[in-house]
Scaffold this motif. Structure first.
Motif, PDB file in Angstrom:
ATOM      1  N   SER A 122      -2.164   9.628  -0.125  1.00 41.44           N
ATOM      2  CA  SER A 122      -1.040  10.526   0.171  1.00 41.44           C
ATOM      3  C   SER A 122      -0.249  10.919  -1.078  1.00 41.44           C
ATOM      4  CB  SER A 122      -0.102   9.868   1.186  1.00 41.44           C
ATOM      5  OG  SER A 122       0.405   8.645   0.684  1.00 41.44           O
ATOM      6  N   LYS A 147      -5.315  12.784   2.927  1.00 42.23           N
ATOM      7  CA  LYS A 147      -3.888  12.835   3.262  1.00 42.23           C
ATOM      8  C   LYS A 147      -3.380  11.483   3.724  1.00 42.23           C
ATOM      9  CE  LYS A 147      -3.488  17.740   4.459  1.00 42.23           C
ATOM     10  NZ  LYS A 147      -3.126  18.714   5.524  1.00 42.23           N
ATOM     11  N   THR A 148      -4.286  10.664   4.249  1.00 45.17           N
ATOM     12  CA  THR A 148      -3.918   9.335   4.727  1.00 45.17           C
ATOM     13  C   THR A 148      -4.145   8.267   3.671  1.00 45.17           C
ATOM     14  OG1 THR A 148      -4.483   9.959   7.004  1.00 45.17           O
ATOM     15  CG2 THR A 148      -4.332   7.603   6.502  1.00 45.17           C
ATOM     16  N   VAL A 149      -5.316   8.307   3.035  1.00 44.84           N
ATOM     17  CA  VAL A 149      -5.679   7.228   2.106  1.00 44.84           C
ATOM     18  C   VAL A 149      -5.216   7.498   0.672  1.00 44.84           C
ATOM     19  CG1 VAL A 149      -7.664   6.552   3.485  1.00 44.84           C
ATOM     20  CG2 VAL A 149      -7.960   8.255   1.677  1.00 44.84           C
ATOM     21  N   ASN A 201     -10.242  12.617   4.368  1.00 44.54           N
ATOM     22  CA  ASN A 201      -9.133  11.842   4.928  1.00 44.54           C
ATOM     23  C   ASN A 201      -8.094  11.498   3.850  1.00 44.54           C
ATOM     24  OD1 ASN A 201      -7.903  10.583   7.156  1.00 44.54           O
ATOM     25  ND2 ASN A 201      -8.672   8.583   6.531  1.00 44.54           N
ATOM     26  N   GLU A 250      -5.803   5.010  -5.250  1.00 39.08           N
ATOM     27  CA  GLU A 250      -5.681   6.312  -4.589  1.00 39.08           C
ATOM     28  C   GLU A 250      -6.526   7.378  -5.270  1.00 39.08           C
ATOM     29  OE1 GLU A 250      -2.070   7.938  -2.959  1.00 39.08           O
ATOM     30  OE2 GLU A 250      -1.018   6.056  -3.330  1.00 39.08           O
TER      31      GLU A 250
END
Length: 208
Positions: free
Chosen positions: A39, A35-37, A33, A23
């Protein structure tokens, strides 16, 4: 102070340990991106910012200079306790809150001196995602200076530890000397990864 810094450290430690190693890279490599990959990295950053803003808001919301000074002294002591627990993330968040321009403009708060009385400071702190200050009651005015020379020296040393001079040299040195599991300041590894990403090619050119 001890209970408060212990709870803050537990929250920060759990959030940091929940982050998957990949992460960190995704937060830098796929920032748009994240917030998705990434979080859990985003959640950690959000927590950091909320704590920092709450510290600033708590100081600025006090109705009197006396209460502001006492709360300021309280947060400095909490930050110092976090340093002793090697919780550098909460430490940096509190430093950021106290260095907020709105707090720094309260120059009388940073220089208030009280006459010789006794102090009783009662703090009720509710710890939740947004952290809020329930109340501060002051039953009698000051025993000695609220911001003593010792406390001011403590504040100065905390700022020096986490300052970004020479790429956080003092902080990195302190982190290397920690024997038990620390809670590192998340901004430093993210900063390092950003420089690695921006300063290097994605592909190594083939030799002629």
């Amino acid at each position: 102070t001890t209970l408060f810094r212990s709870n803050l450290t537990l929250i920060d430690q759990r959030q940091f340990l929940a982050i998957e190693p990949a992460e960190f890279w995704h937060a830098v490599r796929h920032a748009k991106n994240k917030k998705t990959v990434a979080s859990k990295v985003v959640a950690n950053i959000l927590w950091f910012n909320q704590l920092s803003y709450w510290v600033s808001l708590s100081i600025c919301s006090c109705p009197s200079a006396e209460q502001r000074v006492l709360l300021l002294a309280y947060f400095i002591n909490v930050a110092h306790e976090c340093m002793l627990l090697h919780n550098f993330n909460t430490l940096t968040a509190i430093i950021g809150g106290l260095n907020n321009v709105a707090v720094q403009r309260l120059r009388p708060t940073w220089s208030v001196r009280f006459p010789s009385y006794s102090i009783s400071l009662s703090l009720s702190l509710s710890l939740s995602l947004c952290l809020w200050l329930s109340f501060i009651s002051i039953t009698r005015l000051a025993l000695v200076q609220a911001l003593t020379v010792k406390l001011q020296d403590k504040w100065k040393s905390l700022n020096q530890l986490m300052e970004n001079k020479k790429n956080y040299a003092q902080y990195r040195e302190a982190l290397r000397g920690v024997s038990q599991l620390p809670v590192p300041f998340l901004g430093v590894p993210l900063r390092d990864l950003t420089f690695i990403e921006d300063g290097n090619l994605d592909w190594i050119p083939t030799s002629p």
